[in-house]
Enzyme design. Structure first.
Site, PDB file in Angstrom:
ATOM      1  N   GLU A   1      -0.936   0.645   7.158  1.00 45.76           N
ATOM      2  CA  GLU A   1      -1.954   0.248   8.262  1.00 45.76           C
ATOM      3  C   GLU A   1      -1.655   0.950   9.636  1.00 45.76           C
ATOM      4  OE1 GLU A   1      -1.033  -1.617   5.946  1.00 45.76           O
ATOM      5  OE2 GLU A   1      -2.548  -2.439   4.734  1.00 45.76           O
TER       6      GLU A   1
ATOM      7  N   HIS B   1      -5.120 -14.037   3.722  1.00 46.88           N
ATOM      8  CA  HIS B   1      -6.296 -13.393   3.374  1.00 46.88           C
ATOM      9  C   HIS B   1      -7.432 -14.162   4.071  1.00 46.88           C
ATOM     10  CE1 HIS B   1      -3.793 -10.540   0.963  1.00 46.88           C
ATOM     11  NE2 HIS B   1      -4.897  -9.855   0.942  1.00 46.88           N
TER      12      HIS B   1
HETATM   13  C1  TPP Z   1      -0.519  -4.636   4.187  1.00 50.46           C
HETATM   14  C2  TPP Z   1      -1.618  -4.973   3.143  1.00 50.46           C
HETATM   15  N1  TPP Z   1      -2.401  -3.895   2.933  1.00 50.46           N
HETATM   16  C3  TPP Z   1      -3.464  -3.953   1.922  1.00 50.46           C
HETATM   17  C4  TPP Z   1      -3.555  -4.960   0.981  1.00 50.46           C
HETATM   18  C5  TPP Z   1      -4.430  -5.050  -0.158  1.00 50.46           C
HETATM   19  N2  TPP Z   1      -3.823  -4.769  -1.453  1.00 50.46           N
HETATM   20  C6  TPP Z   1      -3.275  -5.601  -2.178  1.00 50.46           C
HETATM   21  S1  TPP Z   1      -2.434  -5.228  -3.611  1.00 50.46           S
HETATM   22  C7  TPP Z   1      -2.774  -3.642  -3.098  1.00 50.46           C
HETATM   23  C8  TPP Z   1      -2.138  -2.513  -3.965  1.00 50.46           C
HETATM   24  C9  TPP Z   1      -0.638  -2.560  -3.878  1.00 50.46           C
HETATM   25  O1  TPP Z   1      -0.231  -1.823  -4.917  1.00 50.46           O
HETATM   26  P1  TPP Z   1       1.237  -1.599  -5.162  1.00 50.46           P
HETATM   27  O2  TPP Z   1       2.292  -1.867  -4.206  1.00 50.46           O
HETATM   28  O3  TPP Z   1       1.378  -0.460  -6.191  1.00 50.46           O
HETATM   29  O4  TPP Z   1       1.154  -2.925  -6.339  1.00 50.46           O
HETATM   30  P2  TPP Z   1       0.495  -3.370  -7.510  1.00 50.46           P
HETATM   31  O5  TPP Z   1      -0.587  -3.966  -7.368  1.00 50.46           O
HETATM   32  O6  TPP Z   1       0.284  -2.059  -8.385  1.00 50.46           O
HETATM   33  O7  TPP Z   1       1.640  -4.295  -8.318  1.00 50.46           O
HETATM   34  C10 TPP Z   1      -3.268  -3.646  -1.784  1.00 50.46           C
HETATM   35  C11 TPP Z   1      -3.722  -2.100  -1.288  1.00 50.46           C
HETATM   36  C12 TPP Z   1      -2.117  -5.938   1.208  1.00 50.46           C
HETATM   37  N3  TPP Z   1      -2.447  -7.072   0.639  1.00 50.46           N
HETATM   38  N4  TPP Z   1      -1.493  -5.915   2.123  1.00 50.46           N
END
Ligand code: TPP
Ligand code: MG
Lengths: 336, 335
Positions: free
Chosen positions: A60, A129
């Site tokens: 971000e 959230h």
């Molecule tokens: C700072 C932030 N940006 C965006 C999100 C929305 N979001 C939640 S999970 C996710 C993907 C995370 O991917 P990863 O780190 O690979 O974990 P996975 O879900 O694959 O276990 C996103 C973009 C968030 N929760 N926090």
């Protein structure tokens, strides 16, 4: 008039502005093929391609910074921040950089960007959230802040925001994405700093923002059944704020409650209430009341979460007391 | 979670480790069973909000947490049920938390995305991607400051490697030799996007740039994960940290329980291949039976017992009471 969802309204606004102005682009997480988790942007990448609907890593501050730089050099970015809560991550780029550049450069540089994000609790999404953080950015000079309360506002304010030469933060209400409202087929813009009198009344003014506009309208219904006439006003933008319309209304009704989903302390409700105090004091028959979200992190449990946001019944109860000339603790102030 | 561990799982013979192996198997099945029940609660609209399933990644949490003691710390993610179970949590308090009930680990205030289990050193799941990286590194800082031999494991996804915070804290962890292991669960996706589209260059290379020793391991092989972690934990305790592990794994479900139609970002064939050919539980079961540690019947009996446990915990949680309204403004400030 046709009815479309808030989500479609935002989508249309972006598509229209992107057709009109090729310097407009969208940047954020899962904005392209996925069209965001709320599916607000579906279809845009198909029309405008991945060069203008740009998927980013989960970075971000990085993409916000890129947007600031792009905006300073001839582009018009629309930054998509998936949840309003993530605004804490981008505060430096938004508040130290974007907000101040025009001023610090003596008016020579400008940052025409839109940050679109959201607010609102009661989705059972817990403390990170569910926040409504618009007061935080409204505090920073140089940023404009728009709070659409329906699909109609969402479209008109978005188009104005994109054409504005300043950084504008738009907070949409997450719970409203699938809600429909009448939206004209023909193009329209909603100017900033023009409040919308949603309902006229004579006994009390309910000033409500975003998610709270419907709460105020429902409260007004309840009150009407009891013979209390409430005026409901939606400021639509809190920076700039249409003080004149609010003051005029309060001078007429002599009472006001300000309702907003941000935390009550040091919040939007406090700011508006004190402006009314300063500018309409001698017309008031009762203290201006603030009703914001409870000053607690938003709890996950439904049993607790629902207690933290103003409800129509709560607003009506307070309005009833103000009109009766009672203090909230039951103490009489003076006769109404 | 094991309490005293000195052996190295890979070096010792399978039979010597029968007890540890069966516990690892049990823990993996417990995670899978927990998630199946959580998913069911969502589908039947009994659970408030959304949740992210850990199914498919069990060997990562279990392989790592089995190498830790109770006082070692972990930080978890939005996909956190697996870490929580693996670090020693009980079903009952977990389901109560998922349903927002008073008896939940966080008295219903946190829910799935903030579940924390202080008693077992789980400092909490996190709804901010990468948000726990500072916290984990701070926990390692405490261990060093107070002269404890505790190690911290920071779990995070491949998507979280895009967060700048990671680079700030890895730099300091390396400068100050902090006892921390950064465990990157690379499940190939961050939300609806393939890792290759959001991460330039190598993931382990990011740690190596700070002089942090980094390993890549098959995250579907619980023994490989466990033996690597055992070694790194020992070395952390001796002051040789930090370390970085990239664990190659896969999530079976959608990004969250509501992510049902996934074909626009990954194929059904790909999902099928991981489920059928790389499942960490099936794979380990085969190992246990072929080594004569357990019979298929014994493993089935264990599964049935865990299933019954989970059903009982769910039923309990469904009937449990919500927190009293007076709790709403309790715990905003510590006493
Ligand atoms: C700072 C932030 N940006 C965006 C999100 C929305 N979001 C939640 S999970 C996710 C993907 C995370 O991917 P990863 O780190 O690979 O974990 P996975 O879900 O694959 O276990 C996103 C973009 C968030 N929760 N926090
Ligand atoms: Mg991932």
């Amino acid at each position: 008039m046709r009815e479309i969802t808030l989500s479609q309204a935002v989508n249309e606004a972006l598509a229209e502005e992107m057709r009109r102005d090729e310097t407009v682009f969208i940047i954020g997480e899962d904005v392209a093929e996925a069209g965001t988790p709320f599916k607000v942007l579906s279809g845009l990448v198909e029309e405008f391609g991945t060069a203008r609907v740009v998927d980013t890593p989960i970075a971000e501050p990085g993409f916000m910074g890129i947007a600031v730089g792009a905006a300073m050099t001839g582009s018009r970015p629309v930054v998509d921040l998936m949840f309003g809560d993530f605004i804490f991550l981008i505060m430096d780029q938004l508040c130290n950089q974007a907000a101040k550049t025009h001023y610090m450069s003596g008016g020579k540089l400008s940052v025409p960007l839109v940050l679109r994000t959201n607010l609102g609790a009661t989705r059972r999404s817990a403390a990170q959230h569910s926040q409504s953080l618009h007061a935080l950015v409204a505090h920073i000079p140089g940023l404009k802040v728009a709070l659409p309360s329906s699909a109609y506002e969402a479209k008109g304010l978005m188009k104005t925001a994109i054409r504005d030469n300043n950084p504008v933060v738009i907070f949409e209400d997450k719970l409203m994405y699938q809600e429909k409202a009448g939206v004209p087929d023909e193009e329209y813009l909603i100017p900033f700093g023009v409040a919308n009198v949603k309902r006229e009344g004579t006994d009390i003014t309910l000033i409500a923002t975003s998610s709270m506009v419907q709460v105020a309208e429902k409260a007004a219904e309840i009150l009407a059944a009891e013979g209390i006439s409430a005026e409901v006003i939606d400021p639509r933008t809190i920076v700039p704020l249409d003080e004149a319309t609010l003051i005029k209304s309060v001078k007429k009704t002599s009472r006001a409650i300000v309702i907003d989903e941000g935390h009550q302390s040091y919040g939007v409700t406090s700011e508006i209430a004190s402006r009314l105090n300063e500018k309409a004091f001698y017309h008031l028959d009762a203290p201006v009341l603030r009703m914001g979200a409870m000053d607690v992190p938003v709890p996950f449990s439904p049993a607790l979460e629902d207690l933290t946001v103003p409800t129509p019944e709560g607003v009506a109860a307070n309005a009833r007391k103000l009109v009766a000339g009672e203090m909230l603790d039951g103490e009489m102030i003076h006769a109404a | 979670m094991s309490t005293s561990k000195t052996k190295n799982a890979a070096q010792a013979s399978a039979k010597d480790n029968a007890e540890d192996f069966l516990r690892m198997y049990r823990q993996m099945v417990r995670i899978r069973t927990f998630e199946d029940n959580a998913n069911q609660l969502y589908l039947s609209a009994k659970m408030p909000g959304l949740t992210h399933m850990y199914s498919g990644e069990e060997a990562v949490a279990v392989g790592i947490c089995e190498a830790l003691k109770v006082t070692d710390k972990i930080t978890s993610t939005h996909r956190g049920h697996g870490h929580c179970v693996a670090k020693g949590a009980d079903f009952k308090e977990m389901f109560c938390e998922l349903l927002g009930k008073e008896e939940g680990y966080c008295r219903g205030k946190g829910g799935s995305m903030h579940i924390a289990d202080q008693s077992n050193g789980n400092l909490g799941a996190n709804a901010i991607v990468g948000g726990s990286m500072g916290i984990a590194t701070g926990a390692a800082f405490t261990a060093k400051l107070l002269g404890k031999d505790d190690v911290t494991v920071c779990f995070f996804g491949d998507g979280a490697t895009a967060q700048g915070l990671m680079y700030e804290v890895m730099n300091m962890a390396a400068l100050w030799n902090l006892p921390i292991i950064y465990a990157c669960e690379n499940n190939g996706y961050s939300e609806y996007t393939k890792t290759a589209e959001i991460a330039a260059g190598s993931i382990t290379g990011r740690a190596e740039a700070f002089g942090i020793e980094a390993h890549t391991v098959d995250g579907q092989d619980v023994l490989a994960v466990n033996s690597l972690t055992e070694q790194l934990v020992e070395r952390c305790r001796k002051g040789e940290g930090p370390f970085f592990i990239e664990l190659m794994t896969y999530r079976y479900h959608g990004h969250h329980v509501g992510d049902i139609n996934r074909e626009y970002y990954r194929s059904k064939d790909e999902e099928k291949d991981w489920r059928e050919n790389k499942d960490p539980i099936t794979r380990f079961a085969r190992h246990l039976t072929s080594e004569g540690i357990a019979t298929e019947e014994e493993l089935e009996a264990m599964q049935a017992e865990i299933k019954a446990d989970a059903t009982a915990a769910v039923e309990y949680a469904l009937k449990a009471k919500y927190p009293d309204a007076s709790e709403v403004d309790m715990h905003v400030y510590a006493a």
